[in-house]
Design a protein around this motif. Sequence first.
Motif, PDB file in Angstrom:
ATOM      1  N   ALA A 223     -13.793   8.533 -10.733  1.00  0.00           N
ATOM      2  CA  ALA A 223     -11.827   8.170 -10.396  1.00  0.00           C
ATOM      3  C   ALA A 223     -10.926   8.780 -11.637  1.00  0.00           C
ATOM      4  O   ALA A 223     -10.406   9.278 -11.627  1.00  0.00           O
ATOM      5  CB  ALA A 223     -11.914   7.474  -9.546  1.00  0.00           C
ATOM      6  N   CYS A 224     -11.579   8.095 -13.014  1.00  0.00           N
ATOM      7  CA  CYS A 224     -11.265   8.355 -13.714  1.00  0.00           C
ATOM      8  C   CYS A 224     -11.349   9.422 -14.810  1.00  0.00           C
ATOM      9  O   CYS A 224     -10.183   9.734 -15.224  1.00  0.00           O
ATOM     10  CB  CYS A 224     -11.342   6.649 -15.398  1.00  0.00           C
ATOM     11  SG  CYS A 224     -11.047   5.049 -14.723  1.00  0.00           S
TER      12      CYS A 224
ATOM     13  N   ARG B  70     -18.056   4.985  -9.545  1.00  0.00           N
ATOM     14  CA  ARG B  70     -16.603   5.078  -8.567  1.00  0.00           C
ATOM     15  C   ARG B  70     -15.616   5.017  -9.275  1.00  0.00           C
ATOM     16  O   ARG B  70     -14.753   6.229  -9.491  1.00  0.00           O
ATOM     17  CB  ARG B  70     -16.243   4.642  -7.155  1.00  0.00           C
ATOM     18  CG  ARG B  70     -17.545   4.956  -5.527  1.00  0.00           C
ATOM     19  CD  ARG B  70     -17.275   4.095  -4.827  1.00  0.00           C
ATOM     20  NE  ARG B  70     -17.611   4.643  -3.539  1.00  0.00           N
ATOM     21  CZ  ARG B  70     -18.018   3.492  -1.951  1.00  0.00           C
ATOM     22  NH1 ARG B  70     -17.861   2.312  -2.452  1.00  0.00           N
ATOM     23  NH2 ARG B  70     -18.650   4.446  -1.417  1.00  0.00           N
ATOM     24  N   GLN B  71     -15.554   4.145 -10.128  1.00  0.00           N
ATOM     25  CA  GLN B  71     -14.299   4.125 -10.705  1.00  0.00           C
ATOM     26  C   GLN B  71     -14.195   5.066 -12.011  1.00  0.00           C
ATOM     27  O   GLN B  71     -13.502   5.923 -12.762  1.00  0.00           O
ATOM     28  CB  GLN B  71     -14.828   2.213 -11.241  1.00  0.00           C
ATOM     29  CG  GLN B  71     -13.207   1.991 -12.099  1.00  0.00           C
ATOM     30  CD  GLN B  71     -12.909   0.749 -12.811  1.00  0.00           C
ATOM     31  OE1 GLN B  71     -14.087  -0.547 -11.797  1.00  0.00           O
ATOM     32  NE2 GLN B  71     -12.331  -0.090 -13.298  1.00  0.00           N
TER      33      GLN B  71
ATOM     34  N   ASP C 154      -9.455  12.447 -12.847  1.00  0.00           N
ATOM     35  CA  ASP C 154      -7.932  11.945 -12.513  1.00  0.00           C
ATOM     36  C   ASP C 154      -7.444  12.638 -14.293  1.00  0.00           C
ATOM     37  O   ASP C 154      -7.073  12.310 -15.554  1.00  0.00           O
ATOM     38  CB  ASP C 154      -7.307  10.771 -13.086  1.00  0.00           C
ATOM     39  CG  ASP C 154      -6.129  10.719 -12.389  1.00  0.00           C
ATOM     40  OD1 ASP C 154      -5.526  11.981 -13.235  1.00  0.00           O
ATOM     41  OD2 ASP C 154      -5.642   9.226 -12.161  1.00  0.00           O
TER      42      ASP C 154
END
Length: 320
Positions: free
Chosen positions: A91-92, A87-88, A95
């Motif tokens: 998300a990174c 997830r991290q 973006d």
Amino acid sequence: MSVLYLLSPGGNVHKNGGRLVIEKDEKLVGRMPIRSLTSVVVGPAANISTPVIFACLENDIPIFFLNKKWQLFGQLANEHASLAIIRQQFACLEDPVIAMPLAKIVVDEKIRNQYRLLKSYSRTVQNPLLNKVLKTLKEERAKINEAESANSLRGIEGTCAKCYFSGFGTLLDNRTWHFKGRTRPATDPANALLNFGYAFLEREVRIATIGLRLDPRIGFLHSNNDRKDSLVFDLMELFRQPVIDRFVLNLLRLQTYKPRDFEKDDEGTCRLTNEARTLWYQKYEGYMEKPYQEYKDLSPRQFIQKRIEDFRRKLLTEPL
């Protein structure tokens, strides 16, 4: 903390107290404290005992299983921890505020590596084309900061790749190798070695990426789709010139290979003969395991793993 790679045929790991005992062909290779591990990567021809699996799961150490193509086949891990990292990472990399600077870093480093490799031969290779190529690479690299999208970065990357390989050809004796630029599939021996080398590099990067618990599918420069593992191909760009191109140039310039070591199939694709592939395996492993000053006294394999560790740390902002 470290990753245990259990990839060789005949490789075996079993548990003895709080340590893992690593063997190959029933001979001791080494011992590692279980708690020192970050993850374990197991190839299709290696063996891992059930007590080791239990010990790893108890200590939140994921085990990754690779297939014969060195792709992730399955894993045993704390699913909550793995999902949190994915997830991290997603998300990174989704973006643009984070992904675009990362993409610029990779393209910038790739072009810098191209320039450095060609420049290192400029004193001994007297060719006006080489100087022209170096000038163009420098000019194109200066455009990276102004790029506003991944497509514009890929355009700069493509221009530099074509330019770089025209310079690469000046480093070879074209009376012997007849290199006219990059071709896929290969139509000449130099391209056959480059293609072969990049396939090995993909394996190195894939294994390091999986071992560091990054999802190889979620990238930031190449498109994210189901047909390829984008992060692997993104990170490969950091190592093509300093690892594989350097190795291939040495093989050709030192005449390790001769034209007789290559053959063409019915479709005109050039490839190594069986005997030449055996020689590649020997030379490649020796090269990948030997420390070099260029890599700050690391081996090329260690250099790849450390660079990807640095990327992971920057991306996830957490200790390894």
